[in-house]
Design a protein around this motif. Structure first.
Motif, PDB file in Angstrom:
ATOM      1  N   ASP A 191       0.831  -1.211   0.000  1.00  0.00           N
ATOM      2  CA  ASP A 191       0.000   0.000   0.000  1.00  0.00           C
ATOM      3  C   ASP A 191       0.866   1.262   0.000  1.00  0.00           C
ATOM      4  O   ASP A 191       0.548   2.241  -0.688  1.00  0.00           O
ATOM      5  N   ASP A 192       1.946   1.254   0.774  1.00  0.00           N
ATOM      6  CA  ASP A 192       2.863   2.393   0.816  1.00  0.00           C
ATOM      7  C   ASP A 192       3.522   2.588  -0.552  1.00  0.00           C
ATOM      8  O   ASP A 192       3.634   3.699  -1.051  1.00  0.00           O
ATOM      9  N   PHE A 193       3.966   1.482  -1.144  1.00  0.00           N
ATOM     10  CA  PHE A 193       4.619   1.513  -2.446  1.00  0.00           C
ATOM     11  C   PHE A 193       3.657   2.026  -3.516  1.00  0.00           C
ATOM     12  O   PHE A 193       4.022   2.863  -4.349  1.00  0.00           O
ATOM     13  N   PHE A 194       2.419   1.566  -3.486  1.00  0.00           N
ATOM     14  CA  PHE A 194       1.398   1.997  -4.436  1.00  0.00           C
ATOM     15  C   PHE A 194       1.185   3.507  -4.317  1.00  0.00           C
ATOM     16  O   PHE A 194       1.128   4.218  -5.320  1.00  0.00           O
ATOM     17  N   SER A 195       1.112   4.030  -3.095  1.00  0.00           N
ATOM     18  CA  SER A 195       0.957   5.476  -2.875  1.00  0.00           C
ATOM     19  C   SER A 195       2.135   6.247  -3.451  1.00  0.00           C
ATOM     20  O   SER A 195       1.963   7.305  -4.059  1.00  0.00           O
TER      21      SER A 195
ATOM     22  N   GLU B 261       3.374   9.521 -10.498  1.00  0.00           N
ATOM     23  CA  GLU B 261       2.608   9.746 -11.725  1.00  0.00           C
ATOM     24  C   GLU B 261       1.975  11.125 -11.718  1.00  0.00           C
ATOM     25  O   GLU B 261       1.948  11.815 -12.733  1.00  0.00           O
ATOM     26  N   GLU B 262       1.456  11.542 -10.554  1.00  0.00           N
ATOM     27  CA  GLU B 262       0.878  12.873 -10.442  1.00  0.00           C
ATOM     28  C   GLU B 262       1.934  13.934 -10.721  1.00  0.00           C
ATOM     29  O   GLU B 262       1.656  14.931 -11.393  1.00  0.00           O
ATOM     30  N   ASP B 263       3.150  13.741 -10.208  1.00  0.00           N
ATOM     31  CA  ASP B 263       4.239  14.684 -10.465  1.00  0.00           C
ATOM     32  C   ASP B 263       4.544  14.784 -11.958  1.00  0.00           C
ATOM     33  O   ASP B 263       4.813  15.865 -12.465  1.00  0.00           O
ATOM     34  N   GLU B 264       4.513  13.655 -12.660  1.00  0.00           N
ATOM     35  CA  GLU B 264       4.775  13.677 -14.107  1.00  0.00           C
ATOM     36  C   GLU B 264       3.714  14.502 -14.825  1.00  0.00           C
ATOM     37  O   GLU B 264       4.031  15.272 -15.734  1.00  0.00           O
ATOM     38  N   ASP B 265       2.447  14.352 -14.419  1.00  0.00           N
ATOM     39  CA  ASP B 265       1.380  15.144 -15.023  1.00  0.00           C
ATOM     40  C   ASP B 265       1.580  16.633 -14.732  1.00  0.00           C
ATOM     41  O   ASP B 265       1.392  17.474 -15.613  1.00  0.00           O
TER      42      ASP B 265
ATOM     43  N   GLY C 154      10.280  34.514  -3.151  1.00  0.00           N
ATOM     44  CA  GLY C 154      10.273  35.930  -3.476  1.00  0.00           C
ATOM     45  C   GLY C 154      11.116  36.340  -4.667  1.00  0.00           C
ATOM     46  O   GLY C 154      11.456  37.519  -4.798  1.00  0.00           O
ATOM     47  N   ASP C 155      11.422  35.407  -5.583  1.00  0.00           N
ATOM     48  CA  ASP C 155      12.270  35.770  -6.725  1.00  0.00           C
ATOM     49  C   ASP C 155      11.470  36.238  -7.950  1.00  0.00           C
ATOM     50  O   ASP C 155      12.036  36.522  -8.996  1.00  0.00           O
ATOM     51  N   GLY C 156      10.145  36.301  -7.824  1.00  0.00           N
ATOM     52  CA  GLY C 156       9.318  36.832  -8.905  1.00  0.00           C
ATOM     53  C   GLY C 156       8.925  35.838  -9.981  1.00  0.00           C
ATOM     54  O   GLY C 156       8.282  36.202 -10.961  1.00  0.00           O
ATOM     55  N   VAL C 157       9.308  34.585  -9.810  1.00  0.00           N
ATOM     56  CA  VAL C 157       8.955  33.530 -10.758  1.00  0.00           C
ATOM     57  C   VAL C 157       8.500  32.299  -9.969  1.00  0.00           C
ATOM     58  O   VAL C 157       8.722  32.208  -8.766  1.00  0.00           O
ATOM     59  N   LEU C 158       7.864  31.358 -10.670  1.00  0.00           N
ATOM     60  CA  LEU C 158       7.452  30.106 -10.036  1.00  0.00           C
ATOM     61  C   LEU C 158       8.338  28.967 -10.498  1.00  0.00           C
ATOM     62  O   LEU C 158       8.453  28.707 -11.706  1.00  0.00           O
ATOM     63  N   THR C 159       8.961  28.298  -9.560  1.00  0.00           N
ATOM     64  CA  THR C 159       9.700  27.073  -9.857  1.00  0.00           C
ATOM     65  C   THR C 159       8.704  25.922  -9.904  1.00  0.00           C
ATOM     66  O   THR C 159       7.534  26.078  -9.545  1.00  0.00           O
ATOM     67  N   PHE C 160       9.167  24.746 -10.287  1.00  0.00           N
ATOM     68  CA  PHE C 160       8.260  23.594 -10.318  1.00  0.00           C
ATOM     69  C   PHE C 160       7.706  23.296  -8.927  1.00  0.00           C
ATOM     70  O   PHE C 160       6.522  23.010  -8.783  1.00  0.00           O
ATOM     71  N   ASP C 161       8.541  23.359  -7.894  1.00  0.00           N
ATOM     72  CA  ASP C 161       8.064  23.067  -6.537  1.00  0.00           C
ATOM     73  C   ASP C 161       6.987  24.052  -6.098  1.00  0.00           C
ATOM     74  O   ASP C 161       6.007  23.667  -5.453  1.00  0.00           O
ATOM     75  N   GLU C 162       7.146  25.321  -6.448  1.00  0.00           N
ATOM     76  CA  GLU C 162       6.128  26.322  -6.109  1.00  0.00           C
ATOM     77  C   GLU C 162       4.848  26.068  -6.915  1.00  0.00           C
ATOM     78  O   GLU C 162       3.738  26.200  -6.394  1.00  0.00           O
ATOM     79  N   PHE C 163       5.006  25.685  -8.171  1.00  0.00           N
ATOM     80  CA  PHE C 163       3.867  25.355  -9.020  1.00  0.00           C
ATOM     81  C   PHE C 163       3.109  24.160  -8.448  1.00  0.00           C
ATOM     82  O   PHE C 163       1.883  24.163  -8.381  1.00  0.00           O
ATOM     83  N   ARG C 164       3.857  23.138  -8.006  1.00  0.00           N
ATOM     84  CA  ARG C 164       3.239  21.950  -7.419  1.00  0.00           C
ATOM     85  C   ARG C 164       2.441  22.333  -6.172  1.00  0.00           C
ATOM     86  O   ARG C 164       1.303  21.900  -5.985  1.00  0.00           O
ATOM     87  N   ALA C 165       3.022  23.170  -5.321  1.00  0.00           N
ATOM     88  CA  ALA C 165       2.335  23.613  -4.093  1.00  0.00           C
ATOM     89  C   ALA C 165       1.055  24.363  -4.448  1.00  0.00           C
ATOM     90  O   ALA C 165       0.029  24.197  -3.782  1.00  0.00           O
ATOM     91  N   MET C 166       1.109  25.152  -5.490  1.00  0.00           N
ATOM     92  CA  MET C 166      -0.073  25.902  -5.927  1.00  0.00           C
ATOM     93  C   MET C 166      -1.161  24.970  -6.413  1.00  0.00           C
ATOM     94  O   MET C 166      -2.343  25.190  -6.139  1.00  0.00           O
TER      95      MET C 166
END
Length: 137
Positions: free
Chosen positions: A61-65, A71-75, A123-135
């Motif tokens: 179950d942990d592995f499946f999660s 997969e969600e990250d790839e999308d 605060g650098d005025g752009v969105l990185t992937f990690d910031e985009f993911r959080a959004m």
């Protein structure tokens, strides 16, 4: 064949000793075979602990999660690439404005600055992937 049975086959391959659990060392050995980047055992231990802190091993179950979240990250990465400027690895107000215009949204570049500022964690005025993911989460 469904996704769960595919993951089960991979899980069983990673579970070298057949005990129904993947230890950090088993996961580390298998990931090193398929990943070109050097991954430290300590990094693997943190991942395993975050998924199942009780005994330090992954059950199916942990592995499946873990696989589902990958997969969600790839999308999300595919969506991120639509908004970023080619090769910049970030979403700028200009690139956000360009994509929104393509989608039929009429917003100014200043409005795009405001949108980015709400999720710009460093605060650098752009969105990185990690910031985009959080959004997006």
């Amino acid at each position: 064949m469904n996704k769960s049975s595919d993951y089960e086959r991979v899980f069983n391959h990673f579970d070298e000793d057949g005990n129904g659990m993947i230890s950090p060392s088993e996961l580390h050995r298998r990931v090193r075979l398929i990943c070109p980047e050097e991954i430290l055992i300590e990094e693997v231990e943190v991942v395993v602990e975050s998924l199942n802190g009780s005994d330090g091993q992954l059950r199916f179950d942990d592995f499946f999660s873990l696989m589902e979240s990958e997969e969600e990250d790839e999308d999300l990465k595919k969506a991120f690439r639509l908004y970023e400027m080619e090769g910049s690895d970030c979403i700028t107000p200009r690139s956000l404005n360009r994509m929104l215009s393509r989608l039929g949204e009429s917003v100014s570049e200043d409005e795009c600055v405001g949108m980015i500022n709400r999720f710009d964690l460093n605060g650098d005025g752009v969105l990185t992937f990690d910031e985009f993911r959080a959004m997006m989460i």
